[in-house]
Design an enzyme around this catalytic site. Structure first.
Site, PDB file in Angstrom:
ATOM      1  N   GLU A 105       0.791  -1.228   0.000  1.00 35.87           N
ATOM      2  CA  GLU A 105       0.000   0.000   0.000  1.00 35.87           C
ATOM      3  C   GLU A 105       0.827   1.284   0.000  1.00 35.87           C
ATOM      4  O   GLU A 105       0.853   2.047   0.977  1.00 35.87           O
ATOM      5  CB  GLU A 105      -0.971   0.011   1.190  1.00 35.87           C
TER       6      GLU A 105
ATOM      7  N   GLU B 176      -5.583  -8.533   0.723  1.00 38.94           N
ATOM      8  CA  GLU B 176      -6.270  -8.182   1.967  1.00 38.94           C
ATOM      9  C   GLU B 176      -7.734  -7.917   1.654  1.00 38.94           C
ATOM     10  O   GLU B 176      -8.052  -7.269   0.663  1.00 38.94           O
ATOM     11  CB  GLU B 176      -5.695  -6.925   2.640  1.00 38.94           C
TER      12      GLU B 176
END
Length: 456
Positions: A171, A357
């Site tokens: 991320e 995720e």
């Protein structure tokens, strides 16, 4: 909301089922056995930065309980485990001398996983930069690309033949937006000028690590992006312009240069005087070909034009017709399907994807009641998002796996232990683990390769 598909939910052969964690969120003992300090050690011990003054000093005590946690994975029928390595545990100063005891921890973990038939998926970086490198400028220092590649090489060589799937950086947008633009996450800076530089160096570090992997590693390597799809709040031109700015700032800032397209034009409008140009050779490094891409997905956003919101000038409109999680995120599974289709198209339809995720935070009691944790909202979230994922595969998207977030309740960064995402409950006073109803469902999904979803 449920999927429209009422037929067969069996997933393709070879589809990989697992769960994910991150080092600082679960390990604890962050300074043990010669490890160095990370920016999260510093940030969490800075008064006022963490909810309730929580820290990762103990977290889930995974550093000492990893064998128990691997046994937990087998009870959940996991085929894979996505974890991250603490850079400062392995190289305390961020560069130079290796801390053998820190490397040995991950050596034992990888061997333990393989002994149980669980495939290790290793992320090099999940936000915990060595503090010694932050003292040298951290992600603002252009030399960090080489530092990161050197660190990666240590792991590539150590785990060659045992770890076959690698992620460089988790991320990038959160690292930069949270850590350098808004200051809500470590290292806590608030500067658009710094955000532009840090974001670029994060991408350069990814490219340098991929290049080094081709020389020293073996297997597959990619990056993990968080994508939050943007749906315009209305058909007004100003709301559509706000949507495009929001999409560029969150989703395309990092995706576009990775795909060789450079930065989206809208970023110049977003960052104004903080915008800067970078040399083409940087973009050539950033766009190194990879073998796969990870998608971290939680929710969508419906932005409207908002001139007073810095720097994107867009504000999300709450969709009151849908449920929202404890973190305030809308539950809207069809957006996962849309995102996977969009990402498939944006990557040219040739790059295998993995949902690295996906999960949700709901209220859970601090301890199990009669040995159980009933979490009906998480159960609903899980089953409907797995159906949405299956719908995307049905539309031709090449998705190779799903990693539930998270294996364990853990430290939710600056929100401390107030938000529980785990499919396994952790009693933070006793460290007792209890598989939640959502985890029991997930074990059945894995056992049936998704077929059980048809009855739910």
């Amino acid at each position: 909301m449920t999927s429209k598909n009422t037929g067969n939910y069996r997933f393709p052969e070879g589809f990989l089922w697992g769960a994910a964690t991150a080092a600082y969120q679960i390990e604890g003992s962050s300074m043990a056995d010669g490890a160095g300090e990370s920016i999260w050690d510093r940030f969490s011990h800075t008064p006022g930065m963490m909810l309730n003054g929580d820290t990762g000093d103990v977290a889930c005590d995974h550093y000492n309980r990893w064998r128990e946690d691997i046994d937990l994975m087998t009870r959940l029928n996991l085929q894979a485990y996505r974890f991250s390595v603490s850079w400062s545990r392995v190289i305390p100063e961020g560069r130079g001398a290796i801390n053998q005891k820190g490397l040995d921890f991950y050596d034992r973990l990888v061997d333990g996983l393989l002994e149980k038939g669980i495939e290790p998926l290793c992320t090099l970086y999940h936000w915990d930069l060595p503090a010694a490198l932050d003292d040298r400028g951290g992600w603002l220092n252009p030399d960090i690309a080489d530092w990161f590649a050197d660190y990666g090489q240590v792991l590539f060589e150590k785990f060659k033949g045992r770890v076959k799937t690698w992620g460089t950086i988790n991320e990038p947008w959160v690292i930069v937006d949270g850590g350098y633009l808004h200051g809500a996450l470590a290292p806590g800076h608030r500067s658009a000028f710094e955000a532009m530089i840090a974001g670029h160096n994060v991408l350069r570090a990814h490219g340098a690590a991929v290049k080094r992997f081709r020389q020293a590693g073996e297997g597959r390597i990619g990056i993990v992006l968080n994508i939050e799809p943007k749906y315009s709040a209305s058909d007004k031109p100003e709301d559509e312009a706000a949507r495009r700015r929001a999409e560029a700032q969150m989703n395309r800032w990092f995706l576009d240069p990775l795909m060789g397209r450079g930065y989206p034009e809208e970023l110049k409008d977003v960052y104004g005087e903080a915008w800067r140009e970078f040399p083409q050779e940087d973009f050539d490094l950033i766009a190194q070909p990879t073998d796969w891409m990870g998608l971290n997905w939680y929710t969508r956003s419906v932005p409207e034009n908002a001139p007073d919101v810095w720097p994107v000038r867009a504000r999300p409109v709450k969709q009151i017709q849908h449920a929202h999680t404890e973190t305030g995120w809308e539950v809207y599974p069809p957006a996962l399907t849309d995102t996977l289709v969009w990402l498939h198209e944006q990557t040219g339809g040739k790059l295998p994807l993995m949902v690295t995720e996906n999960g949700s935070a709901w209220y859970d009691p601090p301890h199990a009641i009669d040995g159980r944790i009933h979490d009906p909202m998480r159960v609903e979230y899980l089953k409907n998002h797995l159906k949405a994922l299956h719908d995307a595969i049905g539309k031709g998207v090449d998705v190779r796996g799903y990693m539930a977030w998270s294996l364990l309740d853990n430290l939710e960064w600056s929100l401390g232990y107030s938000k529980r995402f785990g499919i396994t409950h952790v009693n933070f006073l006793t460290q007792e683990r209890t598989i939640k109803d959502s985890g029991l469902l997930y074990a059945e999904v894995i056992k049936s390769h998704g077929a059980v979803l048809a009855a739910l």
